[in-house]
Design an enzyme around this catalytic site. Structure first.
Site, PDB file in Angstrom:
ATOM      1  N   ASN A 204      47.700  48.043  49.359  1.00 29.57           N
ATOM      2  CA  ASN A 204      46.097  47.928  50.017  1.00 29.57           C
ATOM      3  C   ASN A 204      45.560  46.636  49.439  1.00 29.57           C
ATOM      4  OD1 ASN A 204      45.876  48.943  47.839  1.00 29.57           O
ATOM      5  ND2 ASN A 204      44.261  50.678  48.266  1.00 29.57           N
ATOM      6  N   HIS A 207      42.423  47.267  43.564  1.00 26.71           N
ATOM      7  CA  HIS A 207      41.861  48.065  43.081  1.00 26.71           C
ATOM      8  C   HIS A 207      40.683  48.207  43.023  1.00 26.71           C
ATOM      9  CE1 HIS A 207      41.719  52.107  40.431  1.00 26.71           C
ATOM     10  NE2 HIS A 207      41.052  50.962  39.241  1.00 26.71           N
TER      11      HIS A 207
END
Length: 376
Positions: A204, A207
């Site tokens: 994704n 962070h």
């Protein structure tokens, strides 16, 4: 409380005296109206510097920052009074960001977005985590079903970790990266980084720390205050050095410069942000001493703020990158080589955006200076 017409903020700062081999402590008073400072010697209880104008702005002053005042480098170590602490502590919040392995090749675009959103990047390093290191970083997820796949992914390639400082940096950075699930991000926050670059829950893109406690722990993991540092990804073969100079970093042009470097076909195999002290800057630039009349100004520029050093790889990398940088003087570059980095991002002979290795035989030595000597 100071008058808003001449508002001032107080900081405690340290200066290393190379002659006495001592760390000397000072109070630095910063006046907002005219970017001026005055400095007091705390030990001897006397004025060290009368109020003088500087190029420092309030954004340069935060705990841990290094500021250059009249060729001396002071490290800000604490707020100097309660007024300053109350006024600035929330505006100088720090957090950790990571660009994950799946989008490390797009970090120039992400970095440009970070600067465009007003964040200040104060530390940055490309590194490669082992499985054990990734497991240590994500220890709180040890009992969860996705833990093994997360550790495998985070140790699968280079990542870039960085410290961000800004107003409510933790929540604002998490808002910029978007929901954990990239699919959710695309529906709920389509302009977020995870919506633009992420694939799923694990791959994704980025962070972000979720609390002050997590931010402190995670920043210490990547940028330890003591003990061994995270190893760099430098390979020291078929390479050359690029240093994005402080004026270009502070202007928010680092992402744009890196995009141009990548577009031209260079592979960035190591990257790190440095705050150079005067002794290191003089040593690194010593080859220009007595050769270029701008030598002192070049040293002064290197110590005014953070620079970003990169190991670049390509066929005939030193010669090819020197061509890409263009003439030393940006004015000449704009006339003769208008598409070069110095033509597009340089200001003058000193603030000319980037340093590049002049002689091919010096390329490895310069890369080693940053990624071996300074990175110890």
């Amino acid at each position: 409380m100071a008058s808003t017409l001449d508002e001032k903020f107080a900081f405690e700062a340290e200066w290393y005296d190379p002659h006495a081999c001592l760390i000397r402590k000072y109070q630095v008073l910063y006046y907002v109206t005219d970017n001026s400072v005055e400095i007091y010697d705390l030990k001897n209880r006397r004025q060290f510097l009368k109020r003088s104008k500087t190029e420092i702005t309030l954004t340069d002053l935060y705990i841990g920052s290094t500021i250059a005042i009249h060729s001396r480098q002071f490290k800000v170590v604490a707020y100097g009074d309660d007024y300053t602490r109350r006024a600035l502590s929330n505006k100088k919040e720090r957090t950790l960001g990571i660009i994950k392995p799946d989008v490390c090749d797009k970090f120039d675009q992400i970095l440009a977005t970070i600067y465009d959103r007003g964040f200040r990047v104060t530390k940055m390093k490309m590194c490669q985590l082992s499985r054990a290191e990734a497991g240590d970083f994500y220890q709180e997820h040890g009992a969860k079903s996705f833990y093994n796949s997360l550790i495998q992914f985070m140790s699968s390639g280079p990542i870039i970790a960085f410290e961000l400082i800004g107003d409510s940096a933790i929540s604002n950075w998490r808002a910029l990266i978007g929901p954990t699930d990239s699919a959710t991000a695309r529906s709920e926050a389509p302009t977020s980084l995870r919506a633009r670059f992420g694939t799923d829950n694990t791959q994704n893109a980025c962070h972000g720390s979720d609390s002050e406690t997590s931010a402190a722990r995670e920043l210490e993991f990547f940028f330890p205050s003591k003990g061994p540092k995270r190893r760099s990804t430098a390979c020291f073969q078929d390479c050359t050095l690029c240093v994005i100079k402080p004026h270009a970093v502070l202007a928010g042009n680092a992402g744009k410069i890196i995009s141009e470097i990548k577009r031209t076909g260079f592979e960035i195999t190591a990257l790190q942000m440095y705050n150079m002290d005067r002794a290191n800057a003089e040593e690194f630039l010593e080859i220009y001493k007595g050769v270029l009349q701008e030598y002192k100004g070049m040293v002064d520029e290197f110590v005014t703020g953070p620079c970003i050093a990169m190991e670049l790889r390509a066929q005939n990398a030193p010669t090819a990158f020197r061509e890409m940088c263009g003439p030393h003087d940006p004015e000449i570059a704009r006339q003769l080589r208008p598409r070069t980095l110095r033509a597009n991002f340089g200001k003058d002979k000193i603030c000319n955006a980037v340093h590049c290795t002049d002689l091919p035989e010096d390329a490895l030595l310069e890369v080693e200076y940053f990624f071996k000597i300074l990175d110890q």
